[in-house]
Design an enzyme around this catalytic site. Structure first.
Site, PDB file in Angstrom:
ATOM      1  N   ASN A 130      36.984  34.796  31.694  1.00 62.66           N
ATOM      2  CA  ASN A 130      36.715  35.446  30.359  1.00 62.66           C
ATOM      3  C   ASN A 130      38.297  35.883  29.978  1.00 62.66           C
ATOM      4  O   ASN A 130      38.437  35.897  28.642  1.00 62.66           O
ATOM      5  CB  ASN A 130      35.920  36.526  30.394  1.00 62.66           C
ATOM      6  N   LYS A 153      42.100  31.019  43.547  1.00 60.04           N
ATOM      7  CA  LYS A 153      40.927  30.259  43.324  1.00 60.04           C
ATOM      8  C   LYS A 153      40.291  30.690  41.986  1.00 60.04           C
ATOM      9  O   LYS A 153      39.529  31.653  41.613  1.00 60.04           O
ATOM     10  CB  LYS A 153      39.891  30.327  44.181  1.00 60.04           C
ATOM     11  N   ALA A 155      37.889  30.385  38.204  1.00 56.98           N
ATOM     12  CA  ALA A 155      36.601  29.968  37.674  1.00 56.98           C
ATOM     13  C   ALA A 155      36.571  28.506  37.494  1.00 56.98           C
ATOM     14  O   ALA A 155      37.643  27.868  36.910  1.00 56.98           O
ATOM     15  CB  ALA A 155      36.024  30.781  36.643  1.00 56.98           C
ATOM     16  N   GLU A 227      37.330  44.112  41.118  1.00 56.40           N
ATOM     17  CA  GLU A 227      37.007  44.668  39.659  1.00 56.40           C
ATOM     18  C   GLU A 227      35.754  43.966  39.289  1.00 56.40           C
ATOM     19  O   GLU A 227      35.815  42.545  39.164  1.00 56.40           O
ATOM     20  CB  GLU A 227      38.149  44.549  38.805  1.00 56.40           C
ATOM     21  N   CYS A 261      34.099  42.698  30.673  1.00 54.26           N
ATOM     22  CA  CYS A 261      33.564  43.934  31.750  1.00 54.26           C
ATOM     23  C   CYS A 261      33.543  45.255  31.007  1.00 54.26           C
ATOM     24  O   CYS A 261      33.019  46.046  31.280  1.00 54.26           O
ATOM     25  CB  CYS A 261      34.359  43.801  33.029  1.00 54.26           C
TER      26      CYS A 261
END
Length: 458
Positions: A130, A153, A155, A227, A261
């Site tokens: 995101n 690593k 997304a 997080e 988030c």
């Protein structure tokens, strides 16, 4: 193969072969070797890489912003702001890292004692889609300033961003091998976490994935910073400036197409001003422009993936079936791509999906309350505890009386929750643990080593 799928069209625009096991092993070996030397470089010299990073980011801002928009659908103006925020953070740590990492002297009778901050080693970073640049750079900038190496690593729907950030760090002059991106499937992450060459793990992602990573890292007795998800309350008390709160609420909910988030998700409003707030909030939301995210006029682009949109619509459907009242939106947008209408649901209550679950997309839930006490109770009635916003004219009382009662890693009074490189960022409960950013964040991946030196003897 790992692919870029344009969320505007649903079409695959690029594919990349996954790294082989041998390639990943070679990257790990190189990172360990490079870090063993990097840790010996004085922090005052290490931060030159951060200054160079800011320069590279700004010189290529248009290119990197377009890449973000292509891979996850962020409106282009927000993508450009993401790149600038990364550059500002690089400059912040370039200036402050030496002070943050300076040895601390602690009085201990006649002896000399204190704490030094040594790097841990090579840190595995598992990052989300995101904020494909920001989430990475807010980790790596303080981590490498502290003397660590890193393996990323990312997304798998943002592989070009993952490769781009490696190129940026190389252009900035980071020693060869100290940082590397690995393009691998999620099923291969457990082996990386268990590998003795990985000293610690950081994850930004869902609570579900966080639980898995925490168990794997815990089994290997490795430090973690997590997080995770959030269902942030946006509390509007009876004495609040309703117009200002409603205007800010739109940005707080719908920034990044509602996929953050720390987006405000539950709008907990005193019933005495709820009608006015909902009317203002709805009018401002209607002014949002849903469209092509490459158009600077667009304020809402597509969701990042089709399955995310399907999950969001299911949450909306269940909330309405449970008694929520639809004010605006509530539908999948017809046509190509993964668009969803900006949506407002009023009279949401505990037990309904939009209250109990994290809604990761452009959906706002209005919860009406009869008192300040009820507002705080419902704000805390969540498994999450990332951020919270509180709107009131009585800021002194809010800070003294209400702030301690709110369960969250951050509380913003008369503003929207946002990350700032100067301030620690992180959550409690199922929103994770540990902190990023500020002086606390740069020390997360250090060995806070105590030293004690007694008087010399003949």
């Amino acid at each position: 193969m790992i692919s870029t799928i344009n969320p505007v069209t649903g079409e695959t625009t690029a594919t990349f072969p996954a790294h082989t096991t041998a390639e990943v092993q070679a990257k790990l070996d190189a990172a360990v070797a490079a870090q063993s030397q990097w840790r010996l470089v004085p922090v005052e010299d290490r931060v030159q890489v951060l200054r160079n990073t800011a320069k590279v980011l700004r010189e290529n801002k248009a290119e990197y912003a377009a890449l973000i928009t292509l891979e996850m659908g962020k409106p282009i103006t927000e993508a450009e702001a993401e790149i600038e925020k990364c550059a500002l953070t690089a400059e912040y740590y370039a200036e402050t890292a030496p002070a943050h990492l300076a040895p601390e002297q602690i009085a201990s009778s006649a002896a000399s004692s204190g704490v030094v901050f040594d790097p841990l080693g090579v840190v595995l970073a598992i990052m989300p889609w995101n904020y494909p640049f920001w989430q990475f750079f807010r980790f790596v900038l303080p981590a490498v300033a502290a003397g660590n190496g890193a393996i990323l690593k990312h997304a798998n729907n943002v592989p070009q961003a993952a490769l781009a950030v490696q190129d940026i760090m190389e252009q900035a002059g980071l020693p060869e091998g100290l940082f590397a991106t690995v393009l691998i499937e999620s099923s291969e992450v457990a082996a990386l976490i268990a590998d003795d060459r990985i000293a610690a793990v950081t994850l930004t992602g869902s609570t579900q994935v966080g639980s898995i990573v925490a168990s794997q890292a815990g089994a290997a007795l490795k430090k973690q910073v997590l997080e995770l998800g959030g269902s942030d309350p946006f509390i509007v008390l009876a004495d609040a400036d309703v117009r200002a709160a409603a205007k800010t609420a739109v940005k707080a909910r719908f920034t990044n197409n509602g996929q953050s988030c720390v987006n405000a998700k539950r709008f907990i409003v005193d019933e005495k001003i709820a009608d006015e707030f909902v009317a203002e909030f709805t009018a401002n939301t209607k002014a949002l422009i849903v469209g092509d995210p490459t158009d600077p006029a667009t304020t809402i682009g597509p969701m990042a993936r089709e399955n995310l949109r399907t999950e969001l619509h299911d949450q909306v459907t269940r909330t309405l079936a449970g008694g929520g009242q639809l004010v605006l939106g509530g539908n999948v947008v017809d046509g190509p791509g993964y668009y969803y209408e900006p949506t407002i649901i009023d009279h949401v209550k505990p037990g309904q999906a939009a209250f109990d679950e994290e809604t990761f997309g452009p959906v706002a839930a209005i919860i009406r309350v009869s008192s300040t006490e009820e507002a705080i109770t419902l704000a805390n009635q969540s498994e999450y505890g990332l951020g919270a916003a509180l709107w009131t004219q009585d800021t002194a009382a809010a800070a003294a009386e209400l702030l301690p009662k709110i369960d969250a890693g951050a509380v913003f009074i008369n503003g929207m929750v946002a990350s700032d490189p100067r301030l620690p960022f992180g959550g409690i409960k199922k929103s994770g643990y540990g902190r990023e950013l500020g002086s606390y964040g740069i020390r997360e991946f250090t060995n806070m080593k105590t030293f004690w030196t007694g008087p010399a003897t003949n």
